[in-house]
Motif scaffolding. Structure first.
Motif, mmCIF file in Angstrom:
data_model
loop_
_atom_site.group_PDB
_atom_site.id
_atom_site.type_symbol
_atom_site.label_atom_id
_atom_site.label_comp_id
_atom_site.label_asym_id
_atom_site.label_seq_id
_atom_site.Cartn_x
_atom_site.Cartn_y
_atom_site.Cartn_z
ATOM 1 N N ASN A 1 76.493 30.067 88.607
ATOM 2 C CA ASN A 1 76.567 31.226 89.885
ATOM 3 C C ASN A 1 77.216 32.443 89.087
ATOM 4 O O ASN A 1 78.453 32.604 89.446
ATOM 5 C CB ASN A 1 77.366 30.571 90.985
ATOM 6 C CG ASN A 1 77.657 31.554 91.915
ATOM 7 O OD1 ASN A 1 76.998 32.772 91.953
ATOM 8 N ND2 ASN A 1 78.434 31.475 93.141
ATOM 9 N N CYS B 1 80.189 34.447 90.904
ATOM 10 C CA CYS B 1 81.655 33.919 91.029
ATOM 11 C C CYS B 1 81.971 33.451 89.954
ATOM 12 O O CYS B 1 83.235 33.417 89.369
ATOM 13 C CB CYS B 1 81.654 33.032 92.410
ATOM 14 S SG CYS B 1 83.260 32.216 92.687
ATOM 15 N N ASP C 1 81.162 30.337 88.806
ATOM 16 C CA ASP C 1 81.186 28.779 88.779
ATOM 17 C C ASP C 1 80.143 28.396 87.959
ATOM 18 O O ASP C 1 79.017 28.672 87.974
ATOM 19 C CB ASP C 1 80.678 28.450 90.337
ATOM 20 C CG ASP C 1 81.583 28.993 91.450
ATOM 21 O OD1 ASP C 1 82.755 29.483 91.241
ATOM 22 O OD2 ASP C 1 81.040 29.748 92.425
ATOM 23 N N CYS D 1 85.540 28.214 91.653
ATOM 24 C CA CYS D 1 86.302 28.505 92.797
ATOM 25 C C CYS D 1 86.586 27.268 93.524
ATOM 26 O O CYS D 1 85.775 26.132 93.392
ATOM 27 C CB CYS D 1 85.796 29.375 93.607
ATOM 28 S SG CYS D 1 84.282 29.099 94.293
ATOM 29 N N SER E 1 83.188 26.193 95.438
ATOM 30 C CA SER E 1 82.269 25.471 94.491
ATOM 31 C C SER E 1 82.437 23.975 94.051
ATOM 32 O O SER E 1 81.700 22.826 94.113
ATOM 33 C CB SER E 1 82.035 26.337 93.485
ATOM 34 O OG SER E 1 82.885 26.189 92.366
ATOM 35 N N ARG F 1 79.983 33.732 99.656
ATOM 36 C CA ARG F 1 80.406 32.543 99.186
ATOM 37 C C ARG F 1 79.469 31.245 99.278
ATOM 38 O O ARG F 1 79.527 30.063 98.883
ATOM 39 C CB ARG F 1 81.619 31.998 100.158
ATOM 40 C CG ARG F 1 82.847 32.812 99.727
ATOM 41 C CD ARG F 1 83.441 32.458 98.326
ATOM 42 N NE ARG F 1 84.677 33.007 97.953
ATOM 43 C CZ ARG F 1 85.313 33.098 96.924
ATOM 44 N NH1 ARG F 1 84.674 32.211 96.214
ATOM 45 N NH2 ARG F 1 86.039 33.801 96.585
ATOM 46 N N CYS G 1 78.500 29.718 95.978
ATOM 47 C CA CYS G 1 79.179 28.886 95.608
ATOM 48 C C CYS G 1 79.110 27.514 96.087
ATOM 49 O O CYS G 1 79.254 26.552 95.567
ATOM 50 C CB CYS G 1 80.877 29.226 95.902
ATOM 51 S SG CYS G 1 81.207 31.122 95.314
#
Ligand code: ZN
Length: 149
Positions: free
Chosen positions: A36, A39, A41, A64, A67, A124, A127
């Motif tokens: 991702n 972010c 991830d 994060c 995730s 988000r 995530c």
């Protein structure tokens, strides 16, 4: 609602701290990596599929709390489920995260409902769905990296 929100947050933090099924499989039939870029991830999901049933599932990666907790809870939710059930659950989970009105089948989500608060933070959503997109690629036996883009 704030007590409930706090409880949900605690569940997510707990899974982030102690992710379940955070391991590689020796008997994997499918494996995919997900990324991702929004972010940063990264996740690798492995599945052991037998007669259309997810016998085992594990993940590794870093990212994060959302995730990681989402990947952890996904693996807990899907063990013993058929591929079809897994895909159906992803659809319900996705609508929980993105739709104004909670999905009719919300009860099927079980503990995954703790991610309902993510709806208020659209950035988000990627995530929370990264592990699921990656799982789909692993089930399809696709080798390329799944991206949320
Ligand atoms: Zn993230």
């Amino acid at each position: 609602m704030s007590d409930l929100r706090e409880l949900y947050q605690q569940v997510i933090l707990d899974h982030n701290r102690k992710p379940r099924n955070f391991r590689t499989l020796t008997s994997a039939t499918g494996r995919a990596e997900g990324y991702n870029p929004l972010c940063g991830d990264r996740v690798t999901v492995e599945v052991a599929l037998e007669d259309g049933v997810i016998r085992d599932i594990g993940f590794q990666g870093s990212g994060c709390a959302i995730s990681k907790a989402s990947a952890s809870m996904m693996t807990e939710s899907l063990k013993g489920k058929t591929r079809k059930e897994a895909e159906a659950l992803f659809r319900i989970f996705h609508s929980l995260l993105t739709e104004e009105r909670p999905p009719l089948a919300e009860k099927d989500l079980g503990k995954l409902v703790v991610f309902s608060g993510v709806r208020e933070f659209p950035v988000r959503v990627k995530c929370a769905t990264l592990a699921w997109h990656t799982l789909k690629a692993a089930l399809d036996g696709r080798q390329e990296t799944a991206s949320t883009e």
